[in-house]
Scaffold this motif. Structure first.
Motif, PDB file in Angstrom:
ATOM      1  N   GLN A 171       0.699  -0.927  -0.055  1.00 14.87           N
ATOM      2  CA  GLN A 171      -0.009   0.034  -0.019  1.00 14.87           C
ATOM      3  C   GLN A 171       0.676   1.201  -0.010  1.00 14.87           C
ATOM      4  O   GLN A 171       0.554   2.296  -0.620  1.00 14.87           O
ATOM      5  CB  GLN A 171      -0.732   0.084   1.090  1.00 14.87           C
ATOM      6  N   ASN A 207       0.188   0.370  -7.042  1.00 14.43           N
ATOM      7  CA  ASN A 207      -0.511   1.375  -6.409  1.00 14.43           C
ATOM      8  C   ASN A 207       0.206   2.753  -6.910  1.00 14.43           C
ATOM      9  O   ASN A 207      -0.308   3.858  -6.450  1.00 14.43           O
ATOM     10  CB  ASN A 207      -0.207   1.445  -4.896  1.00 14.43           C
ATOM     11  N   LYS A 258      -5.751   7.106  -3.597  1.00 19.09           N
ATOM     12  CA  LYS A 258      -5.980   6.123  -2.516  1.00 19.09           C
ATOM     13  C   LYS A 258      -5.572   4.713  -2.850  1.00 19.09           C
ATOM     14  O   LYS A 258      -6.122   4.021  -3.738  1.00 19.09           O
ATOM     15  CB  LYS A 258      -7.621   5.993  -2.711  1.00 19.09           C
ATOM     16  N   ILE A 289      -4.552   0.835  -3.026  1.00 14.90           N
ATOM     17  CA  ILE A 289      -5.501  -0.356  -2.678  1.00 14.90           C
ATOM     18  C   ILE A 289      -4.800  -1.311  -1.928  1.00 14.90           C
ATOM     19  O   ILE A 289      -3.620  -1.495  -2.231  1.00 14.90           O
ATOM     20  CB  ILE A 289      -5.971  -1.029  -4.140  1.00 14.90           C
ATOM     21  N   ASP A 290      -5.540  -1.874  -0.966  1.00 15.06           N
ATOM     22  CA  ASP A 290      -5.118  -2.919  -0.140  1.00 15.06           C
ATOM     23  C   ASP A 290      -5.084  -4.207  -0.743  1.00 15.06           C
ATOM     24  O   ASP A 290      -6.306  -4.787  -0.874  1.00 15.06           O
ATOM     25  CB  ASP A 290      -5.597  -2.907   1.126  1.00 15.06           C
ATOM     26  N   PHE A 291      -4.036  -4.706  -1.749  1.00 13.72           N
ATOM     27  CA  PHE A 291      -4.439  -5.822  -2.695  1.00 13.72           C
ATOM     28  C   PHE A 291      -4.422  -7.022  -2.091  1.00 13.72           C
ATOM     29  O   PHE A 291      -4.958  -8.098  -2.193  1.00 13.72           O
ATOM     30  CB  PHE A 291      -3.307  -5.916  -3.703  1.00 13.72           C
ATOM     31  N   GLY A 311      -5.369  -7.622   1.437  1.00 15.25           N
ATOM     32  CA  GLY A 311      -6.148  -7.708   2.756  1.00 15.25           C
ATOM     33  C   GLY A 311      -7.777  -7.535   2.002  1.00 15.25           C
ATOM     34  O   GLY A 311      -8.612  -7.854   2.782  1.00 15.25           O
ATOM     35  N   ASN A 312      -7.921  -7.238   0.831  1.00 13.42           N
ATOM     36  CA  ASN A 312      -9.249  -6.676   0.224  1.00 13.42           C
ATOM     37  C   ASN A 312      -9.987  -7.956  -0.070  1.00 13.42           C
ATOM     38  O   ASN A 312      -9.858  -8.259  -0.963  1.00 13.42           O
ATOM     39  CB  ASN A 312      -9.180  -5.723  -0.709  1.00 13.42           C
ATOM     40  N   GLU A 327     -13.204  -7.984  -0.663  1.00 13.10           N
ATOM     41  CA  GLU A 327     -14.579  -7.773  -1.423  1.00 13.10           C
ATOM     42  C   GLU A 327     -14.602  -8.399  -2.610  1.00 13.10           C
ATOM     43  O   GLU A 327     -13.171  -8.840  -3.328  1.00 13.10           O
ATOM     44  CB  GLU A 327     -14.371  -6.150  -1.988  1.00 13.10           C
ATOM     45  N   SER A 334     -12.691 -13.026  -4.596  1.00 15.61           N
ATOM     46  CA  SER A 334     -12.305 -11.986  -3.826  1.00 15.61           C
ATOM     47  C   SER A 334     -11.317 -11.117  -4.548  1.00 15.61           C
ATOM     48  O   SER A 334     -10.271 -11.913  -5.302  1.00 15.61           O
ATOM     49  CB  SER A 334     -12.239 -12.382  -2.632  1.00 15.61           C
ATOM     50  N   LYS A 335     -11.159  -9.895  -4.204  1.00 16.28           N
ATOM     51  CA  LYS A 335     -10.076  -9.056  -4.714  1.00 16.28           C
ATOM     52  C   LYS A 335      -8.652  -9.576  -4.465  1.00 16.28           C
ATOM     53  O   LYS A 335      -7.786  -9.736  -5.315  1.00 16.28           O
ATOM     54  CB  LYS A 335     -10.218  -7.742  -4.540  1.00 16.28           C
ATOM     55  N   ASN A 336      -8.680  -9.995  -3.146  1.00 18.32           N
ATOM     56  CA  ASN A 336      -7.146 -10.348  -2.741  1.00 18.32           C
ATOM     57  C   ASN A 336      -6.796 -11.888  -3.567  1.00 18.32           C
ATOM     58  O   ASN A 336      -5.644 -11.989  -3.824  1.00 18.32           O
ATOM     59  CB  ASN A 336      -6.847 -10.144  -1.545  1.00 18.32           C
TER      60      ASN A 336
END
Lengths: 299, 325
Positions: free
Chosen positions: B151, B157, B162, B164-166, B168-169, B171, B188-190
């Protein structure tokens, strides 16, 4: 059809434009491939505060080995490198010994169970480690082992490097037997027969005739197995529970905490761990590639 | 063994030496040569695999011997119902990984095909693409985490206001609602970020295998194809690709097994939420925090084993039918 035409057609010639495109594509890809390692090397020499504010793509204010020094001492890497050597070297020797005798026996003599045995070995090597590990864990836990022969005080094989060596040897022998038996099948069997006619015993035929001929395959397998065992993560994590008893690859995962907040320190640690395999690869590239393709080309 | 017995033995051209023609001590040696590796392999690979199957029908905390008891299919019932929100996301991740790595294999094949075109400096390109393969997936994870995904400074990044928390995310990029599940599964994104790191390593591996395969394709086959008026794609599709069948099979097996075995990179990065795979589920139920569920962990293991065995059997049938021993 003239002979000349076919020679021209061997490799389809591209027009100049297509050639440029081809080189452009490959070079772009190669550069992209180098970015993660290049970035890791570059940032590992720089203080974290600097790259954090200026980014990795920036002119360095200061370059130093301090990340490497910190990573080495915080990760206790002297000890963990030694642990790796203690596991990897005997494992490779035993794996090659086991698999070459096995391959010799099944590829040069006909038994009733030849095919079944090779099937068993090949299939065994493809099983996922997670599926084997609980019973092995229990076995090592209940297997008494004198403390003076190990570096733990549990009184059992669990937690000793010997347990890890046993698992590696049993598991990897599968792959190496497969490769070596394919290789040995290419050696004319008249050689065996001549040796037997001359009165050579089976072990002598093996050690003095067949094994020396397998040197290229053995070298290739040794390099390949070196990286695989060096890079082993799973068995070291589940069988060795104390951090500094672990080999280098799995011990860096264990550092946690402060280590993880400094990306450049992580990069330095990664490069230290990667160094031996990268060096071996750059020097012995040929062996590597032939090791992989030996296993593959025969099916 | 004397030459006389050999001379009187019926000539069997093309056959291997028969076991019975060997002397006694040679027979002992051969038995040891086969016996020791076989026992080792069976005891430390196949017996544990069978034991895992037995344990999947048992309940046990793994601490005291003799306290385990058979409970039938209860563990399977548990993982498929009570723990469905653990099992199916993990299976789905393994499935996504399989699809993704198959695409990577195709890319590796493309690289190999292009490099086989008589490109100058093939060796250099080859070394570059293959380099990540000698790194452990744990190290690959760390390099990508610190250099690409970070990050604070990660190259992914770069130039983002902003970051991105690659890693940890958790989502989801997309979700799929399976009719028999209450909660949807998805990517999920991560996990997608980890896929990219794994691609970096997988493509070079496959490329090297195909490069060797392409070199072994008889050039007269391509000549014939081009004389017959095949364009480049047709000659690849109809001639080169089918001829490389042995390599295709190996690559397929490697891809499937790698996808099912995935473990190192996820555990090395402290198992971010949303990146669970089967291998991690098995291990988490057996050791460490939350461990000690030998029955449930083994049941997960058997599910993984069955998925692998399907491919292993297919591969072996394929291999040994064509290369009769």
């Amino acid at each position: 059809m003239s002979g000349q035409l076919t020679i021209v057609q061997t490799k389809p010639g591209y027009s100049k434009g297509l050639r440029v495109l081809l080189y452009a594509f490959l070079t772009t890809m190669a550069v992209m491939w180098l970015v993660p390692i290049g970035g890791a090397i570059y940032s590992s020499f720089r203080p974290y505060q600097e790259t954090q504010t200026k980014g990795i793509f920036s002119w360095p204010d200061s370059l130093s080995f301090s990340n490497y020094r910190d990573a080495f001492t915080q990760g206790n890497m002297g000890k963990t490198f030694f642990n790796t050597a203690f596991i990897v070297v005997p494992s490779i020797v035993l794996i090659l010994l086991m698999s070459s005798v096995m391959a010799f026996a099944v590829s040069r003599f006909s038994f009733r169970f030849n095919v079944a045995l090779l099937l068993l070995f090949t299939a065994g090597n493809l099983l996922p480690a997670q599926v084997l590990f609980q019973p092995l864990f229990q076995f090592f836990k209940w297997m008494p082992w004198p403390n003076f022969l190990s570096d733990t005080d549990t009184g059992s094989l669990l937690g000793t490097k010997i347990a890890v060596i046993i698992v590696h040897v049993a598991f990897q022998t599968g792959f190496c037997t497969f490769v070596l038996s394919n290789y040995m099948k290419t050696i004319p069997k008249e050689l065996n027969e001549a040796a037997l006619v001359d009165g050579a015993s089976v072990p002598r035929t093996f050690f003095q005739i067949i094994l020396p001929l397998c040197r290229p395959a053995l070298a290739a397998l040794a390099t390949l197995e070196f990286t695989w065992l060096y890079n082993d993560f799973f068995w070291a994590v589940v069988l060795l529970n104390k951090g500094d008893e672990r080999p280098i690859t799995s011990s860096i995962a264990n550092l946690g905490g402060a280590f993880f907040t400094n990306d450049n320190l992580v990069a330095a640690a990664s490069m230290i761990v990667a160094m031996p395999t990268l060096i071996v690869y750059l020097i012995l590239q040929k062996q590597f590639i032939s090791g992989l393709t030996l296993g593959a080309s025969k099916g | 063994m004397s030459t006389d017995t050999l001379a009187t033995a019926p000539p069997t051209p093309g056959r291997r030496r028969r076991y019975s023609q060997l002397s006694k001590s040679d027979k002992v040696w051969l038995s040891l040569m086969v016996g020791i590796p076989t026992v080792l392999h069976v005891v430390f690979v196949w017996l544990p695999a069978l034991a895992t199957i037995v344990l999947s029908f048992a309940e046990w905390d793994g601490i005291k011997l003799g306290t385990w008891q058979l409970v039938g299919f209860r563990n399977y019932w548990t993982i498929f119902t009570v723990l469905e929100d653990k099992l199916f996301p993990a299976l789905f991740n393994n499935f996504v990984l399989l699809v993704f790595l198959s695409l990577c294999s195709a890319v590796g094949m493309l690289f190999a095909y292009l490099l086989d075109k008589g490109v100058r400096g093939t060796a250099i390109y080859q070394s570059v693409f293959y380099m990540p393969v000698v790194l452990s997936l744990a190290v690959v994870g760390f390099i990508w985490k610190s250099v690409m995904f970070s990050q604070a400074q990660g190259l992914f990044n770069l130039g983002r206001d902003k970051p991105i928390d690659f890693v940890g995310n958790a989502e989801k990029i997309f979700t799929i609602h399976l009719p028999f599940l209450d909660n949807p599964v998805g990517l999920s994104k991560n996990f997608a970020a980890l896929l990219i790191a794994m691609a970096w390593r997988h493509i070079g591996y496959v490329m090297v295998l195909y490069l060797a395969g392409l070199k072994s394709v008889d050039s007269s086959l391509r000549e014939a194809a081009s004389i017959d008026g095949c364009n480049e794609w047709q000659s690849f599709r109809r001639v080169v690709f089918p001829v490389m069948k042995p390599i295709n099979v190996v690559v397929l097996v490697i891809t499937v097994i790698e996808a099912l075995r995935a473990f190192d990179i996820i555990v090395a990065l402290k198992q971010p939420v949303g990146t669970s795979v089967m291998g991690v589920l098995v291990k988490n139920n057996l050791v460490g925090e939350g461990g000690g569920h030998v029955g449930v962990g083994s049941a997960y293991g058997v599910v993984l084993l069955l998925l692998c065995l399907g491919f292993i059997v297919w591969y072996l049938v394929n291999h040994y039918r064509e290369n009769e021993l």
